[in-house]
Write a protein that holds these residues in place. Sequence first.
Motif, PDB file in Angstrom:
ATOM      1  N   ARG C 172       0.825  -1.216   0.000  1.00 16.66           N
ATOM      2  CA  ARG C 172       0.000   0.000   0.000  1.00 16.66           C
ATOM      3  C   ARG C 172       0.851   1.253   0.000  1.00 16.66           C
ATOM      4  O   ARG C 172       0.663   2.158  -0.799  1.00 16.66           O
ATOM      5  CB  ARG C 172      -0.874   0.029   1.255  1.00 16.66           C
ATOM      6  CG  ARG C 172      -1.905  -1.021   1.300  1.00 16.66           C
ATOM      7  CD  ARG C 172      -3.163  -0.614   0.571  1.00 16.66           C
ATOM      8  NE  ARG C 172      -3.948  -1.830   0.396  1.00 16.66           N
ATOM      9  CZ  ARG C 172      -5.070  -1.906  -0.278  1.00 16.66           C
ATOM     10  NH1 ARG C 172      -5.573  -0.843  -0.864  1.00 16.66           N
ATOM     11  NH2 ARG C 172      -5.693  -3.048  -0.383  1.00 16.66           N
ATOM     12  N   ASP C 173       1.802   1.296   0.960  1.00 14.64           N
ATOM     13  CA  ASP C 173       2.547   2.546   1.121  1.00 14.64           C
ATOM     14  C   ASP C 173       3.369   2.847  -0.120  1.00 14.64           C
ATOM     15  O   ASP C 173       3.405   3.957  -0.613  1.00 14.64           O
ATOM     16  CB  ASP C 173       3.413   2.508   2.388  1.00 14.64           C
ATOM     17  CG  ASP C 173       4.206   1.226   2.517  1.00 14.64           C
ATOM     18  OD1 ASP C 173       3.826   0.221   1.896  1.00 14.64           O
ATOM     19  OD2 ASP C 173       5.215   1.219   3.243  1.00 14.64           O
ATOM     20  N   LYS C 174       3.994   1.807  -0.660  1.00 16.40           N
ATOM     21  CA  LYS C 174       4.835   2.030  -1.818  1.00 16.40           C
ATOM     22  C   LYS C 174       3.995   2.409  -3.028  1.00 16.40           C
ATOM     23  O   LYS C 174       4.340   3.320  -3.792  1.00 16.40           O
ATOM     24  CB  LYS C 174       5.649   0.761  -2.093  1.00 16.40           C
ATOM     25  CG  LYS C 174       6.650   0.888  -3.203  1.00 16.40           C
ATOM     26  CD  LYS C 174       8.039   0.419  -2.785  1.00 16.40           C
ATOM     27  CE  LYS C 174       9.117   0.866  -3.751  1.00 16.40           C
ATOM     28  NZ  LYS C 174       9.196   0.076  -4.979  1.00 16.40           N
ATOM     29  N   VAL C 176       1.234   3.970  -3.055  1.00 19.40           N
ATOM     30  CA  VAL C 176       0.806   5.354  -2.894  1.00 19.40           C
ATOM     31  C   VAL C 176       1.936   6.306  -3.270  1.00 19.40           C
ATOM     32  O   VAL C 176       1.746   7.233  -4.054  1.00 19.40           O
ATOM     33  CB  VAL C 176       0.326   5.621  -1.452  1.00 19.40           C
ATOM     34  CG1 VAL C 176       0.274   7.114  -1.174  1.00 19.40           C
ATOM     35  CG2 VAL C 176      -1.051   5.010  -1.242  1.00 19.40           C
ATOM     36  N   SER C 177       3.135   6.059  -2.765  1.00 18.01           N
ATOM     37  CA  SER C 177       4.186   7.028  -3.097  1.00 18.01           C
ATOM     38  C   SER C 177       4.560   6.968  -4.572  1.00 18.01           C
ATOM     39  O   SER C 177       4.903   7.992  -5.159  1.00 18.01           O
ATOM     40  CB  SER C 177       5.424   6.907  -2.210  1.00 18.01           C
ATOM     41  OG  SER C 177       5.581   5.640  -1.696  1.00 18.01           O
ATOM     42  N   GLU C 178       4.455   5.791  -5.169  1.00 15.55           N
ATOM     43  CA  GLU C 178       4.734   5.714  -6.603  1.00 15.55           C
ATOM     44  C   GLU C 178       3.686   6.510  -7.403  1.00 15.55           C
ATOM     45  O   GLU C 178       4.028   7.201  -8.355  1.00 15.55           O
ATOM     46  CB  GLU C 178       4.749   4.258  -7.067  1.00 15.55           C
ATOM     47  CG  GLU C 178       5.930   3.449  -6.562  1.00 15.55           C
ATOM     48  CD  GLU C 178       7.246   3.796  -7.240  1.00 15.55           C
ATOM     49  OE1 GLU C 178       7.207   4.483  -8.286  1.00 15.55           O
ATOM     50  OE2 GLU C 178       8.311   3.419  -6.719  1.00 15.55           O
ATOM     51  N   GLU C 180       1.945   9.041  -6.318  1.00 13.33           N
ATOM     52  CA  GLU C 180       2.213  10.463  -6.083  1.00 13.33           C
ATOM     53  C   GLU C 180       3.383  10.942  -6.923  1.00 13.33           C
ATOM     54  O   GLU C 180       3.349  12.034  -7.507  1.00 13.33           O
ATOM     55  CB  GLU C 180       2.518  10.699  -4.597  1.00 13.33           C
ATOM     56  CG  GLU C 180       1.285  10.577  -3.718  1.00 13.33           C
ATOM     57  CD  GLU C 180       1.615  10.628  -2.232  1.00 13.33           C
ATOM     58  OE1 GLU C 180       0.677  10.695  -1.429  1.00 13.33           O
ATOM     59  OE2 GLU C 180       2.815  10.605  -1.892  1.00 13.33           O
ATOM     60  N   ALA C 181       4.411  10.101  -6.998  1.00 17.37           N
ATOM     61  CA  ALA C 181       5.567  10.486  -7.796  1.00 17.37           C
ATOM     62  C   ALA C 181       5.183  10.637  -9.267  1.00 17.37           C
ATOM     63  O   ALA C 181       5.640  11.548  -9.950  1.00 17.37           O
ATOM     64  CB  ALA C 181       6.684   9.459  -7.631  1.00 17.37           C
TER      65      ALA C 181
END
Lengths: 498, 335, 310, 336
Positions: C172-174, C176-178, C180-181
């Motif tokens: 999940r966290d990864k 999400v940041s991907e 966003e990136a």
Amino acid sequence: MSKYILELKNITKTFPGVKALDNVNFQLKAGEIHALMGENGAGKSTFIKVITGVHQPNGGEIYLNGEKINIKNPNDSKDLGIAAIYQHATSYPHLSVTENIFMGHEKIDSSTKRILWEDMHKAAEKHLQELGAEFDPRRRMSTLSVAQQQIVEIAKAISTNAEIIIMDEPTASLTKTESEDLYRITEKLQKIGTSIIFISHRFEDMYRLADRVTVLRDSQYIGTWGVNEVSNKDLIKAMVGREINQLFPKTEKEIGQEIMRVENLNRKGFFKDISFSLKEGEILAITGLVGAGRTELCESLFGLAEYDSGKIYFENQEVKINEVRDAMKLGIGYLPEDRQEQGLILDWELDKNITLTALDKISKNGWINRKKEKSIAKKLAEKVNVKARSIFDLAKQLSGGNQQKVVVAKLLTSDLKVIILDEPTKGVDVGAKSQIFEIMSDLAAQGYAIIMVSSEMPEVLGMGDRILVMRNGEITAKMNVEEADQEKILEAAMKEKK
Amino acid sequence: MSEKSSENKMSLERIQQIREFSLIGFIVILSIFVQFRNSNFLTMSNIDDLLTNTAILSILAVGMMMVIITRGIDLSIGANLALSGMLTSMLVARYPGLHPIAALLLGTLIGLISGSIIGLLVAKFKILPIIATLGMMNVFRGVTFLISGGKWVSAYQMSDSFKAISTGSIFGINNLILIAVIIYIVFYYFINYTRTGRKIYAVGSSPDSAKVSGIDVTKITWMVYSIMGSLAGLSGVLWVSKFASAQSNTAAGYELNVIAACVIGGISIAGGEGKVTGLISGVLLYGILENALPMINVSPFWQNAIQGAVILIAVIVSALIKRRIGSSNKIRRED
Amino acid sequence: QSGKYALVVKSAGNPFMEKVRDGFSDAINEVGGEVIYKAPAEPTVEAQIIMIEQLITQRVDAIAISANDPDALQPALQKAMNRGIKVLSLDSAVNPQSRMVHVNQADPEQIGRVQIQGIAEMIGYEGQIAVLSATSQATNQNLWIDWMKKELEKPEYDNMELVKVAYGDDLRDKSVSETEALLKSYPNLKGIIAPTTVGIAAAGKVLTDRDLAGEVYLTGLGLPSEMAEYIKNGVCPWMYLWNPIDLGYLAGQTAEALVKEDITGAVGESFTAGDLGQKEVIKAGDGTEIMLGAPFKFDADNIDEWKDVY
Amino acid sequence: MGNNFDNEVALNREIRAEKEFNLKDFFFQWEWLLLLIFIAIHIMNAQLSPYYLNTYTLLDATMTFLDKAFIALSMTFVIIFGDIDISVGSTVALSSVIMAVLYNAGLSMPLAIGVCLLVGITAGFINGILIVKFKELSAVIITLSTMILYRGIAYIILEDQASGGFPMWFNFLGWGYIKTLIPFILIVFVVAAVIFYLLLHKTTFGRKVYAIGNNDVASLFSGVKVDKMKIIVFTLNGFMAALAALFLTSKMGSTRPNIASGYELDVIAMVVLGGVSTSGGKGKMIGVLLSIFIIGFLRYGLGLVNVPSQVILIIIGALLIFSVMVSNLLYGNKSD
Ligand SMILES: Nc1ncnc2c1ncn2[C@@H]1O[C@H](COP(=O)(O)OP(=O)(O)OP(=O)(O)O)[C@@H](O)[C@H]1O
Ligand SMILES: Nc1ncnc2c1ncn2[C@@H]1O[C@H](COP(=O)(O)OP(=O)(O)OP(=O)(O)O)[C@@H](O)[C@H]1O
Ligand SMILES: [Mg+2]
Ligand SMILES: [Mg+2]
């Protein structure tokens, strides 16, 4: 109501397999300094731990000001106004000096319960100054020398404003001048009404300070005397259970050829320009104040720390000592200053401890021969006269003095030529001390060359053939024992340079 | 003499400060480098994202720091987080009216219970932390699987107010960041200015000394794991709220990220050592790595290696700096 | 006639697989067989190897597996087949040497192409798109992405550009940041394809939080329950997946057919797969497979009936 | 010690050098408890599954966990040091990937195997050097970094590809039987276990490992080359990881960068359940061996009756805690 501020009756304490205290009685008068003496393992430390609530006695009663009290844990004793300086440092190496002093009774803002750091630093600084110490209370405990740490322990006890302060061998790691400071403080405390129990193996301490002395032997109470009422000889007999004729048994021996020579040895920040030579059968005593750099010198000679420049000759050959194995191969043995940390594996049996320095001897192609190991261990343990049931006793079960003998036994496994002993009698009782000296003399007579680091003047004068005095990392005096005396040594040890 | 003592005065604080500065320096250099590669990096919105995404990690790191200071370790926090996240979100799915604050408290409570079980095992039964938490990690994870029956709780089952916990903001600052900041302030004060807080250090620095000076080592140890558990429980709620989904394998392996952030932040695994300020820089560096790598278009196959290398370099560099200062300090004593 | 039929899935705690299991059980129950369901706690191939060994020891009649690695199970599954156990794969295939037949939920080519067609329709055949995948070594996903790229070569997509394939590792966290990136690095991004359940839900969450519905479109493969929210709020107008119950059912039927030796897994054979009717074994690469059908399209109209199912 | 010493004749006291046999001490050992658990598990498994108590099954079962067990042997040494190595899973992956890639690039298989072992040795050696050079950093943080780094390198090399196609005989490592009954891996493991047992308990090497684990300062002062020992042991651990990689790779017939993930925790659990304390200095090889087989057979037996893996997880976790708790209660905690 009672004339004793603290009274203990029939205290018994057993550890699994060991009876450490057997019906011990003790009375402390208000405002007195009371020495507690006895052999290693007699039960002194256990006794004070009973008073401070670290250990719970199996039987007996404790009275404070005539009232029977129950001390269940160290907090209880603290609340009752009892503070202790334990034999083995109870410090927090990662924390500042201030915190070490005030842990558990920090200065806090009465309403918010917030810790008042600045106030504490100031108070700590004041306590340290009273003790004649100059270091900053914000320093990290682990950066202090042993003696400095000891001073912090004392400051800790004083800071609780205790009515009773117990000191368990506080002078063991202090030199003469530092001990003087401690005497001064102790007397000052006495003047303001504090009662003090003082444990020491040094008679000097007792005569200088104590009003009365209580002796324990083999977990039992032997007696209490006024210090001036009892002779030295009787006191020793009470402690050891036999007479000791000669504390420094120097035997006739022949000083042979030079075996080791050190020329202009330097290690930046620790010592500089150290030169001396050492002959077979000779005991070279190195003395000085704490922090003079003696331990560091020894460590470099034994390959524990590299020196920057200078030369070491061994049997007239220049050698380079880079690691411990090099030194051991040459035949140098080292008895470290801190036997518990550096000398022993406390959780191990005696036999394994003794043979750790000589694994090559008890093995073939790396295979350990247990039979050989046990026989060597037994022989050596008996040779140094360790007080133990069997060679399978754990090192941690022995008292300090006996532990020291085991460390000596470790040295004797190798074919040594030079033995370096760093404070070999620190915290060791008279009986054991005389035995250690006996072993030393024996070894010297057999032709071993011995370097003995010691802060105790009588020892230096009693055992040394030649004396080196160090100050601030440099040698400030060299003398033969015949031409040495206390003043000369002290002068050299304290000589201000620049 | 006074000159000497003022020099000494620096030693303890100085070493730590310089260590932190070196880490901050490292962070600055890294940021400039990344900014050079992608100009979106140092924008307000990205910094906001970065902080939001690091918030949960940072909350867990505070708890882990205290555990590590007492010479412990907690490998169960990922599982603990998943358990409380799952339980809370199942409850939210069933009772959509549940107030978000109640959900937060509930998650924290579940975490507290889990954490105090571990505390009990470590403090009372003297089980080594690594074993106790490894074992409980399995147990928590298994229990989470069982109660969820293999199902996930999805976004549509969660009330808007619940999801708003992590998306909402006050004064334009995201709630997650806000919660993390509050937790940092509270624990900064707790650790540095209360007796109980200092006892954590005492226990870690020397348990034996702590015992003879009357500190209740058992109680402190227990407390530390309970706090860790509570923070993990809280994080569980924040996590499921943030991602609007609860899985039974949520945050698997996340404990290693948290531990890594702690050690980068100078918390010594040997115990007794570590500061909140250092932790913040450690957490930041970790957060930046996570945020920056996707932004500078490195091949995904290189990300692992880069991350490992950066962590290694960071800890080695700071160790070298510390050593430098340590030795010059010693030499200084000589004259 | 009874028998023991094993279903080995990628990992425990996956709602999709729970539904596959239901379908599989339905099929096996029809003939009164016993179902053994195995799901490793972690999605590793090592755990699956051990499970296969345990199933061999239990002398099951058939193993149906959704593999964590197409090749690494080969020795274990060959051992099983040597002991007379019928082996088939479903969902995520093993290589042809490790199986008798594969039950394919949908043609990879079709899956890849349909997602491009979907996103193109959403963004009006113009603009930048990106892919958010699972792990960089997920074979399924990589195969689909290859087909996506082939589809993009067609002239009608000339105005579309695939700017990046990002990997959220199914975390999940990864993810999400991907996501966003992606949004930050490509401010003109129009669409995201996420052919993985965790990735698409994470992307849906990010787009929802940023109010990007109508500006950046999302499609891909996702669980209806996870995606219900984002399909209804317009972030993801529609997405695709197949019916796991049918998939499980077909796998169960196929397993029975293999055990009864109605089929051997050779091209051209056919059998009656219960409610699903007649199915044929067709060629797939070096091996053979049985096709379930086209992927199912979930949109705002039908999502409500599916979101509680899986 | 009490009063039974007569101080007058205290000099040159005799010290006993024979161990008295103490029945209580003898049976009061952690290893006996492990043995009991071991037996209990077999009884339980046999009750649960009709397939269990059968030579083939029992021998086959060992094939499912022995690859990790190789690492547990050397990890025992690492943990006795009071250190830990969490990079072993990544070392397995890295050495396996490099072996496969080189083989497919044309290197002969025996040479590729050699390289595999060399990679493991190098990875372990790097760990050791870093640990010795940066003592303030603790093994956890260093091997945590190299764990990420080594796997990262494996990813760089093989990206999303699998690599395999090894010669048939390589299959034998993971799947072969001697006399069609005894798994080859079991034989290799038994040999390795005997070697490690002897190394730890009968040689000066093992003695030094214990010494360092108990007190590294005192060891240094006693002439033990602490740094060298640490480097050797970590290198050995890398080597064993590479050995495990051979068996695992053979078992899978091909390899990928993500293999053996989570191995480190499994291995550490094996060692720790075996009674090796992570605070160093304590533990026996016999305990570790028992614990390897306890965990292995327990997992296998429960799997054989198809207990859901999440329940197995709970059982293993509870067993780990329960057994350590029992040992603490029975034998008392030494530090207390
Ligand atoms: N925690 C313990 N567990 C078991 N035995 C102990 C413990 N503490 C002390 N002993 C034993 O109790 C006896 C008394 O020890 P204690 O430390 O009180 O002696 P001491 O008089 O202080 O000796 P020293 O002068 O060497 O400090 C010794 O035999 C010692 O081995
Ligand atoms: N904690 C420390 N921090 C910095 N330097 C130190 C520290 N301890 C010792 N030193 C350096 O080492 C020198 C010698 O210290 P040490 O106290 O060990 O000497 P010593 O002569 O062996 O004293 P002791 O009587 O305690 O054995 C000091 O002068 C100082 O320069
Ligand atoms: Mg004592
Ligand atoms: Mg000294």
